[in-house]
Design a protein around this motif. Sequence first.
Motif, PDB file in Angstrom:
ATOM      1  N   PRO A  39      -4.810   3.359  -0.453  1.00 15.70           N
ATOM      2  CA  PRO A  39      -4.536   4.774  -0.745  1.00 15.70           C
ATOM      3  C   PRO A  39      -5.659   5.406  -1.566  1.00 15.70           C
ATOM      4  CG  PRO A  39      -2.619   3.405  -1.205  1.00 15.70           C
ATOM      5  CD  PRO A  39      -3.754   2.474  -0.948  1.00 15.70           C
ATOM      6  N   PRO A  40      -6.176   6.557  -1.132  1.00 15.50           N
ATOM      7  CA  PRO A  40      -7.244   7.219  -1.896  1.00 15.50           C
ATOM      8  C   PRO A  40      -6.759   7.769  -3.232  1.00 15.50           C
ATOM      9  CG  PRO A  40      -6.521   8.603  -0.080  1.00 15.50           C
ATOM     10  CD  PRO A  40      -5.837   7.281   0.095  1.00 15.50           C
ATOM     11  N   HIS A  41      -5.451   8.049  -3.321  1.00 14.83           N
ATOM     12  CA  HIS A  41      -4.881   8.564  -4.567  1.00 14.83           C
ATOM     13  C   HIS A  41      -3.723   7.663  -5.006  1.00 14.83           C
ATOM     14  CE1 HIS A  41      -6.504  12.094  -2.280  1.00 14.83           C
ATOM     15  NE2 HIS A  41      -7.142  12.277  -3.434  1.00 14.83           N
ATOM     16  N   ALA A  42      -4.032   6.393  -5.204  1.00 16.32           N
ATOM     17  CA  ALA A  42      -3.002   5.419  -5.566  1.00 16.32           C
ATOM     18  C   ALA A  42      -2.291   5.827  -6.856  1.00 16.32           C
ATOM     19  CB  ALA A  42      -3.632   4.039  -5.733  1.00 16.32           C
ATOM     20  N   THR A  43      -0.994   5.617  -6.860  1.00  8.45           N
ATOM     21  CA  THR A  43      -0.196   5.992  -8.020  1.00  8.45           C
ATOM     22  C   THR A  43       0.985   5.039  -8.172  1.00  8.45           C
ATOM     23  OG1 THR A  43       1.165   7.739  -8.995  1.00  8.45           O
ATOM     24  CG2 THR A  43       1.155   7.571  -6.604  1.00  8.45           C
ATOM     25  N   LEU A  44       1.500   4.928  -9.384  1.00 15.55           N
ATOM     26  CA  LEU A  44       2.684   4.112  -9.649  1.00 15.55           C
ATOM     27  C   LEU A  44       3.934   4.977  -9.811  1.00 15.55           C
ATOM     28  CD1 LEU A  44       1.249   1.466 -12.174  1.00 15.55           C
ATOM     29  CD2 LEU A  44       1.713   1.170  -9.730  1.00 15.55           C
ATOM     30  N   SER A  95       0.823  -1.208   0.000  1.00 13.84           N
ATOM     31  CA  SER A  95       0.000   0.000   0.000  1.00 13.84           C
ATOM     32  C   SER A  95       0.858   1.260   0.000  1.00 13.84           C
ATOM     33  CB  SER A  95      -0.938  -0.001   1.213  1.00 13.84           C
ATOM     34  OG  SER A  95      -0.204   0.081   2.421  1.00 13.84           O
ATOM     35  N   THR A  96       1.945   1.261   0.788  1.00 19.84           N
ATOM     36  CA  THR A  96       2.814   2.434   0.829  1.00 19.84           C
ATOM     37  C   THR A  96       3.556   2.630  -0.482  1.00 19.84           C
ATOM     38  OG1 THR A  96       3.126   2.080   3.217  1.00 19.84           O
ATOM     39  CG2 THR A  96       4.668   3.565   2.121  1.00 19.84           C
ATOM     40  N   SER A  97       3.868   1.523  -1.175  1.00 19.69           N
ATOM     41  CA  SER A  97       4.597   1.633  -2.438  1.00 19.69           C
ATOM     42  C   SER A  97       3.785   2.333  -3.519  1.00 19.69           C
ATOM     43  CB  SER A  97       5.013   0.242  -2.924  1.00 19.69           C
ATOM     44  OG  SER A  97       3.881  -0.534  -3.282  1.00 19.69           O
ATOM     45  N   ILE A  98       2.448   2.358  -3.386  1.00 17.58           N
ATOM     46  CA  ILE A  98       1.603   3.032  -4.377  1.00 17.58           C
ATOM     47  C   ILE A  98       0.933   4.273  -3.788  1.00 17.58           C
ATOM     48  CG2 ILE A  98       1.169   0.948  -5.726  1.00 17.58           C
ATOM     49  CD1 ILE A  98      -1.533   0.687  -4.334  1.00 17.58           C
ATOM     50  N   THR A  99       1.477   4.742  -2.667  1.00 18.99           N
ATOM     51  CA  THR A  99       0.947   5.947  -2.017  1.00 18.99           C
ATOM     52  C   THR A  99       1.784   7.157  -2.416  1.00 18.99           C
ATOM     53  OG1 THR A  99       0.169   4.661  -0.117  1.00 18.99           O
ATOM     54  CG2 THR A  99       0.429   7.032   0.194  1.00 18.99           C
ATOM     55  N   PRO A 100       1.177   8.280  -2.779  1.00 17.83           N
ATOM     56  CA  PRO A 100       1.954   9.491  -3.104  1.00 17.83           C
ATOM     57  C   PRO A 100       2.853   9.910  -1.946  1.00 17.83           C
ATOM     58  CG  PRO A 100      -0.337   9.762  -3.762  1.00 17.83           C
ATOM     59  CD  PRO A 100      -0.274   8.485  -2.964  1.00 17.83           C
ATOM     60  N   LEU A 153      11.344   3.574  -1.252  1.00 17.60           N
ATOM     61  CA  LEU A 153      12.042   2.447  -0.650  1.00 17.60           C
ATOM     62  C   LEU A 153      11.151   1.203  -0.603  1.00 17.60           C
ATOM     63  CD1 LEU A 153      14.561   1.394   0.778  1.00 17.60           C
ATOM     64  CD2 LEU A 153      13.605   2.228   2.922  1.00 17.60           C
ATOM     65  N   LEU A 154       9.902   1.362  -0.210  1.00 19.93           N
ATOM     66  CA  LEU A 154       9.000   0.211  -0.119  1.00 19.93           C
ATOM     67  C   LEU A 154       8.548  -0.254  -1.498  1.00 19.93           C
ATOM     68  CD1 LEU A 154       6.870   1.083   3.025  1.00 19.93           C
ATOM     69  CD2 LEU A 154       8.705  -0.588   2.786  1.00 19.93           C
ATOM     70  N   ALA A 155       8.557   0.636  -2.478  1.00 22.78           N
ATOM     71  CA  ALA A 155       8.282   0.199  -3.852  1.00 22.78           C
ATOM     72  C   ALA A 155       9.392  -0.728  -4.334  1.00 22.78           C
ATOM     73  CB  ALA A 155       8.159   1.406  -4.777  1.00 22.78           C
ATOM     74  N   PRO A 191      -4.242   8.056  10.480  1.00 25.13           N
ATOM     75  CA  PRO A 191      -3.828   6.648  10.395  1.00 25.13           C
ATOM     76  C   PRO A 191      -3.319   6.271   9.002  1.00 25.13           C
ATOM     77  CG  PRO A 191      -6.202   6.822  10.247  1.00 25.13           C
ATOM     78  CD  PRO A 191      -5.710   8.208  10.542  1.00 25.13           C
ATOM     79  N   ILE A 192      -2.725   5.096   8.933  1.00 20.07           N
ATOM     80  CA  ILE A 192      -2.124   4.628   7.683  1.00 20.07           C
ATOM     81  C   ILE A 192      -3.209   4.411   6.632  1.00 20.07           C
ATOM     82  CG2 ILE A 192      -0.834   2.725   6.625  1.00 20.07           C
ATOM     83  CD1 ILE A 192       0.505   2.314   9.360  1.00 20.07           C
TER      84      ILE A 192
END
Length: 282
Positions: free
Chosen positions: A54-59, A36-41, A248-250, A49-50
Amino acid sequence: MAALVLRQRLLSAVIRYVFLFIAAVLTLVPFAYMFSTSITPADETSHIPIYWIPPHATLDNVKYLFLQANIPLVHWLLNSVFVATATTLAVLLVDALAAYGFARLSMPGRDLIFGVILLSLMVPVAVTLIPIFVLMRDLHFLNTYNALVWPAAASAFGVFLLRQFFQTIPRELEEAAHIDGASRLRVFWSVDLPMVTNALITLALLTWLTSWNDFFWPLIALNDNAMYTAPVAITYLNSTFVQQPGVLLAATATIAVPPLLFYIIFQRRIQKAVMTTGLAGR
């Protein structure tokens, strides 16, 4: 009485499934956070909270990794693929021949030697690091693929695993092959080896995963960024992108995908091989 037994079984099943559910959640939560963090802006990674979804998921984080010239992620991944594959092939060749010898050949001190090999499983890896490092240095293998492949070419666990399976093969099959004129090597290759396919696949998968995830030894043996394997590269990225957890998490998620795919594809073979390991050991 029957009702009491039924309630006990039901209670036991409920407890078991609750325990498995809790264990699954504890295991999957870190993976869920990583993906989830890897696709979070970048501006939302520190949100409390975490954002599990992600509401605005991105690659963008993934694209950044693959497009930056100073981050040769593809090259590092290819390094890991090559090292893991070469190590796996070396382990299968060496361990299969050794296990066949311990299972089928008669020689003085065979069982004693096999016992010593099993005892080596209890030796901590850290104890062997200095002797292996000195040997690799003297062979001029440091900072090369040789330093990562050859120290892992002989696996005591692999010899034990394959020996147990070789012992389950009826000797009558080998005797029939000998009568037909097959040599010992031909019997090994054409008769015995195909009958331990599950064990070979299990050993190959475990070896590949172990080599892919190995961090400490490559960190010691390599000093050139171009030679880094994926786990070592993560430490480099950690020092470079400490303020960008999404990047980093991506990278971590990208490196975690191949082992997950391997396990999903071969999980049935692993379970079958592990369940039958040791049933015919002598």
